[in-house]
Design a protein around this motif. Structure first.
Motif, PDB file in Angstrom:
ATOM      1  N   ASP A 255       0.828  -1.212   0.000  1.00  0.00           N
ATOM      2  CA  ASP A 255       0.000   0.000   0.000  1.00  0.00           C
ATOM      3  C   ASP A 255       0.853   1.248   0.000  1.00  0.00           C
ATOM      4  N   GLU A 256       1.903   1.238   0.820  1.00  0.00           N
ATOM      5  CA  GLU A 256       2.762   2.424   0.893  1.00  0.00           C
ATOM      6  C   GLU A 256       4.220   2.019   0.728  1.00  0.00           C
ATOM      7  N   PRO A 257       4.583   1.636  -0.502  1.00  0.00           N
ATOM      8  CA  PRO A 257       5.939   1.116  -0.702  1.00  0.00           C
ATOM      9  C   PRO A 257       7.027   2.122  -0.324  1.00  0.00           C
ATOM     10  N   GLU A 258       6.834   3.383  -0.698  1.00  0.00           N
ATOM     11  CA  GLU A 258       7.907   4.356  -0.438  1.00  0.00           C
ATOM     12  C   GLU A 258       8.110   4.571   1.051  1.00  0.00           C
ATOM     13  N   GLU A 259       7.001   4.602   1.802  1.00  0.00           N
ATOM     14  CA  GLU A 259       7.083   4.854   3.228  1.00  0.00           C
ATOM     15  C   GLU A 259       7.741   3.673   3.949  1.00  0.00           C
ATOM     16  N   THR A 260       7.271   2.466   3.647  1.00  0.00           N
ATOM     17  CA  THR A 260       7.763   1.304   4.396  1.00  0.00           C
ATOM     18  C   THR A 260       9.209   0.962   4.043  1.00  0.00           C
ATOM     19  N   ARG A 261       9.627   1.255   2.818  1.00  0.00           N
ATOM     20  CA  ARG A 261      11.003   0.917   2.435  1.00  0.00           C
ATOM     21  C   ARG A 261      12.024   1.713   3.239  1.00  0.00           C
ATOM     22  N   LYS A 262      11.591   2.855   3.804  1.00  0.00           N
ATOM     23  CA  LYS A 262      12.502   3.658   4.615  1.00  0.00           C
ATOM     24  C   LYS A 262      12.946   2.921   5.866  1.00  0.00           C
ATOM     25  N   TYR A 263      12.100   1.965   6.320  1.00  0.00           N
ATOM     26  CA  TYR A 263      12.412   1.271   7.572  1.00  0.00           C
ATOM     27  C   TYR A 263      13.395   0.125   7.383  1.00  0.00           C
ATOM     28  N   VAL A 264      13.619  -0.245   6.134  1.00  0.00           N
ATOM     29  CA  VAL A 264      14.370  -1.477   5.885  1.00  0.00           C
ATOM     30  C   VAL A 264      15.668  -1.191   5.144  1.00  0.00           C
ATOM     31  N   GLY A 265      16.771  -1.710   5.676  1.00  0.00           N
ATOM     32  CA  GLY A 265      18.036  -1.707   4.951  1.00  0.00           C
ATOM     33  C   GLY A 265      18.275  -3.111   4.441  1.00  0.00           C
ATOM     34  N   TYR A 266      18.661  -3.231   3.194  1.00  0.00           N
ATOM     35  CA  TYR A 266      18.692  -4.548   2.570  1.00  0.00           C
ATOM     36  C   TYR A 266      20.049  -4.828   1.944  1.00  0.00           C
ATOM     37  N   LEU A 267      20.618  -5.955   2.287  1.00  0.00           N
ATOM     38  CA  LEU A 267      21.804  -6.442   1.590  1.00  0.00           C
ATOM     39  C   LEU A 267      21.389  -7.669   0.789  1.00  0.00           C
ATOM     40  N   PRO A 268      21.219  -7.517  -0.530  1.00  0.00           N
ATOM     41  CA  PRO A 268      20.828  -8.679  -1.336  1.00  0.00           C
ATOM     42  C   PRO A 268      21.966  -9.695  -1.396  1.00  0.00           C
ATOM     43  N   GLU A 269      21.655 -10.851  -1.954  1.00  0.00           N
ATOM     44  CA  GLU A 269      22.626 -11.942  -2.022  1.00  0.00           C
ATOM     45  C   GLU A 269      23.908 -11.470  -2.705  1.00  0.00           C
ATOM     46  N   GLN A 270      23.722 -10.709  -3.798  1.00  0.00           N
ATOM     47  CA  GLN A 270      24.882 -10.112  -4.447  1.00  0.00           C
ATOM     48  C   GLN A 270      24.855  -8.628  -4.118  1.00  0.00           C
ATOM     49  N   PRO A 271      25.865  -8.123  -3.373  1.00  0.00           N
ATOM     50  CA  PRO A 271      25.787  -6.721  -2.965  1.00  0.00           C
ATOM     51  C   PRO A 271      25.656  -5.796  -4.178  1.00  0.00           C
ATOM     52  N   PRO A 272      24.694  -4.867  -4.143  1.00  0.00           N
ATOM     53  CA  PRO A 272      24.456  -3.999  -5.304  1.00  0.00           C
ATOM     54  C   PRO A 272      25.467  -2.865  -5.366  1.00  0.00           C
ATOM     55  N   LEU A 273      26.651  -3.143  -5.877  1.00  0.00           N
ATOM     56  CA  LEU A 273      27.720  -2.149  -5.857  1.00  0.00           C
ATOM     57  C   LEU A 273      27.989  -1.609  -7.254  1.00  0.00           C
ATOM     58  N   TYR A 274      28.272  -0.316  -7.316  1.00  0.00           N
ATOM     59  CA  TYR A 274      28.710   0.277  -8.577  1.00  0.00           C
ATOM     60  C   TYR A 274      30.231   0.255  -8.566  1.00  0.00           C
ATOM     61  N   PHE A 275      30.795  -0.619  -9.398  1.00  0.00           N
ATOM     62  CA  PHE A 275      32.235  -0.853  -9.351  1.00  0.00           C
ATOM     63  C   PHE A 275      33.053   0.376  -9.714  1.00  0.00           C
ATOM     64  N   GLU A 276      32.466   1.274 -10.488  1.00  0.00           N
ATOM     65  CA  GLU A 276      33.270   2.395 -10.968  1.00  0.00           C
ATOM     66  C   GLU A 276      33.289   3.570  -9.980  1.00  0.00           C
ATOM     67  N   MET A 277      32.631   3.380  -8.818  1.00  0.00           N
ATOM     68  CA  MET A 277      32.629   4.451  -7.810  1.00  0.00           C
ATOM     69  C   MET A 277      33.599   4.121  -6.675  1.00  0.00           C
ATOM     70  N   THR A 278      34.008   5.167  -5.951  1.00  0.00           N
ATOM     71  CA  THR A 278      34.746   4.897  -4.724  1.00  0.00           C
ATOM     72  C   THR A 278      33.724   4.625  -3.616  1.00  0.00           C
ATOM     73  N   VAL A 279      34.223   4.067  -2.514  1.00  0.00           N
ATOM     74  CA  VAL A 279      33.315   3.689  -1.432  1.00  0.00           C
ATOM     75  C   VAL A 279      32.522   4.898  -0.938  1.00  0.00           C
ATOM     76  N   THR A 280      33.210   6.018  -0.741  1.00  0.00           N
ATOM     77  CA  THR A 280      32.522   7.212  -0.233  1.00  0.00           C
ATOM     78  C   THR A 280      31.487   7.721  -1.231  1.00  0.00           C
ATOM     79  N   GLU A 281      31.862   7.765  -2.502  1.00  0.00           N
ATOM     80  CA  GLU A 281      30.915   8.215  -3.537  1.00  0.00           C
ATOM     81  C   GLU A 281      29.669   7.344  -3.529  1.00  0.00           C
ATOM     82  N   TYR A 282      29.929   6.044  -3.420  1.00  0.00           N
ATOM     83  CA  TYR A 282      28.832   5.085  -3.452  1.00  0.00           C
ATOM     84  C   TYR A 282      27.891   5.291  -2.266  1.00  0.00           C
ATOM     85  N   LEU A 283      28.469   5.406  -1.070  1.00  0.00           N
ATOM     86  CA  LEU A 283      27.630   5.568   0.120  1.00  0.00           C
ATOM     87  C   LEU A 283      26.867   6.889   0.066  1.00  0.00           C
TER      88      LEU A 283
END
Lengths: 314, 288
Positions: A67-95
């Protein structure tokens, strides 16, 4: 805090998750345990709003996530099976990007990054390209990503997969650290990890919850009989004779062992009776040197195999 | 949305794509300018040089959009975007705007050419400004096609090829439309096929036979009614509809200095439609 009711997900004809229900309280640490393809990741994906359930619903703090996907997603931090990383960024840029994406206020993004890189111990690599990081660091950056914006619920899908034993211990320590202020949901097929950190384990097999209990209770529930492991020096027939004289000893199994002239023996006792003393006296009476003796507790691994095979036979 | 825009725009310059696009585009624009205006001593910038550049960016737009969603799918970073607390259409819009922004920036660099020319001749600025606006809108429309195509596949190469193909087709519609049959009958058949197609599309998305039947019936009734009232409508209907759809035929209004609201609305709704399609495509994954 999170409640799943009659959750079902089917991919075409294949039923990945079959009508499961569970509820997770604030501050709990829950482990999802199951073999590959059991439906752990699918369940987690549904909890994070990545997949929509075919049937049933998930509520977070009483709000249906569909019903409220945008609201509820704020409560959840998710690490998928394969971490969703942008390889071409630095760690700080990515975060920083993740923070902006999660609509974390600008000031808090900077504070969050400073706090999180120290918490997950990636401060020394924070200006390096993610592409060049080792697997363990990548995994930690993945966890850092889930922590951005400080969500009360963390969903970590196989946080220690593919890591070496030292890194696994580090991740476990990190999870113990995170326990303090987050509700955690962790999936794994590396069993010691689950029993080391979780308050409650949900064992999932073929889309169903097979068992749900604390790791200790599960172990107790399934051990039932009292098993003792022995290493004895001597002939098999003499050992069998001596042990069969012990009252209450059943299921004596003997197998050869690495040590010369010795045998590995397991004895199962009826009920809860402790037969260790009787075994000792029986063996000493028969002049059979006892090299090792320890009670066998069923490990989570055994429980797991037991439950899933029972399921298959049914 | 702003976060996605910023990230995509930065990525163009972290990876070589942005430089390759800008470099190629500006190189060819420069060559066209030198040969078309400088050596031939012509003042005709908008109609000659700028219009000639359309072909170049038909070829270059796929470069800009080919990785925009394919990489997310390949690197599995899509899950991050799908679980972020922002609606999908904003993510898509952010990506589209990033590509458009890069394209617009590149275009802005070429403004130096008419400025150089203005020292040596009389420039018709309204025409040139009009051309630039048209050029930019056309580029945005092509970009929106590219963004949509890249959401369909996880291979950059196929995204680029399919985008190129689609963009070429929309560009060729102008030539094709002239060869279409012009008779009333062909117009009627075209209208009927359109009604049937609409009915099928409704059925495909709703799986409801009654509703799609009604849509088909309404289509037939409208066709019949128009046939009774005004037959002329069907004369060369195919050509007329194709021309209406054509992205490039509308573009040629701009170098003439005509800034029509209908053209502006057309281009913007074209982009909007493809952004909508893309976000539907992404949303569909949740339900697969």
């Amino acid at each position: 805090m999170i409640k799943a009711e009659n959750l079902t997900k089917s991919y075409g004809r294949h039923l990945a998750v079959d009508n499961i229900s569970f509820s997770i309280e604030k501050g709990e640490v829950i482990g999802f345990l199951g073999p590959n393809g059991a439906g752990k990741s699918t369940t987690m994906n549904m909890m994070c709003g990545c997949l929509a359930p075919s049937e049933g619903r998930i509520t977070i703090n009483g709000i249906d996530i569909m019903d409220e996907p945008e609201e509820t997603r704020k409560y959840v931090g998710y690490l998928p099976e394969q971490p969703p990383l942008y390889f071409e960024m630095t760690v700080t840029e990515y975060l920083k990007f993740v923070g902006e994406l999660k609509r974390v206020p600008k000031k808090q993004i900077k504070e969050d990054i400073d706090r999180i890189v120290n918490l997950v111990k990636i401060a020394d690599v924070k200006d390096r390209l993610i592409r060049n990081l080792s697997k363990g660091y990548k995994q930690r950056v993945g966890i850092a990503q889930a922590l951005m914006g400080n969500p009360p619920i963390l969903v970590l899908d196989e946080p220690s997969v593919g890591l070496d034993p030292k890194q696994i211990i580090e991740i476990r320590n990190l999870i113990n650290e995170l326990k303090k202020d987050h509700t955690l949901i962790i999936s794994s097929h590396i069993l010691p990890e689950i029993s080391a950190v979780c308050d409650r384990v949900l064992i999932i097999n073929k889309g169903n919850i097979v068992a749900s209990d604390t790791p200790e209770n599960l172990s107790k529930r399934l051990t039932g009989s009292n098993k003792v492991y022995l290493r004895i020096k001597g002939e098999e027939s003499a050992v069998r004779d001596a042990l069969s004289s012990v009252a209450g000893a059943e299921h004596i199994s003997v197998s050869p062992c690495q040590e010369e002239e010795a045998l590995d023996v397991t004895v199962e006792a009826e009920g809860d009776e402790d037969i260790r003393e009787k075994v000792f006296f029986a063996l000493s009476g028969g002049k059979l040197p006892l090299l090792q003796m320890r009670p066998m507790e069923m490990s989570l691994e055994d429980i797991f195999l037991n439950l899933t095979t029972v399921e298959e036979n049914a | 949305m702003l976060a996605v825009l910023k990230k995509e725009f930065k990525t163009y310059f972290i990876t070589p794509v942005g430089y390759i696009f800008m470099g190629l585009f500006l190189l060819i624009a420069g060559i066209t300018f030198v040969t078309g205006n400088v050596f031939s001593m012509s003042e005709d910038y908008a109609n000659g040089t700028l219009s000639g550049l359309i072909l170049v960016f038909v070829l270059a737009i796929p470069l800009l959009t080919m990785r925009i969603y394919t990489e997310e799918q390949r690197q599995k970073t899509e899950q991050l975007l799908m679980t972020a607390p922002i609606p999908t259409w904003q993510v898509v819009l952010g990506k589209f705007l990033a590509a458009s922004l890069l394209f617009g920036m590149t275009l802005l660099v070429t403004v130096i050419f008419p400025i150089l020319l203005s020292f040596h001749g009389r420039m018709e600025w309204p025409v040139i400004i009009g051309s630039y606006i048209g050029f930019f809108l056309l580029g945005c429309a092509f970009t929106s096609i590219g963004v949509f195509v890249s959401s369909l596949t996880d291979s950059q190469a196929s995204a680029a090829i399919i985008t190129l193909f689609l963009v070429l087709i929309t560009w060729m519609i102008d030539f094709i439309s002239g060869y279409m049959p012009q008779s009333n009958l062909s117009g009627i058949i075209f209208a009927l096929v359109l009604a049937l197609f609409l009915g099928l599309m409704v059925y495909n998305s709703s799986r409801n036979l009654t509703v799609s039947g009604l849509v088909l019936l309404a289509g037939l009734l409208v066709t019949g009614a128009i046939l009774l009232i005004n037959k002329e409508v069907f004369t060369s209907l195919i050509t007329k509809s194709l021309n209406w759809f054509s992205l490039t035929s509308r573009f040629y209004n701009f170098p003439r200095g005509i800034l029509k609201l209908s053209d502006l609305v057309y281009y913007l709704s074209f982009c909007g439609f493809f952004i909508y399609l893309t976000s539907r495509k992404i949303e569909k994954k949740r339900w697969s």
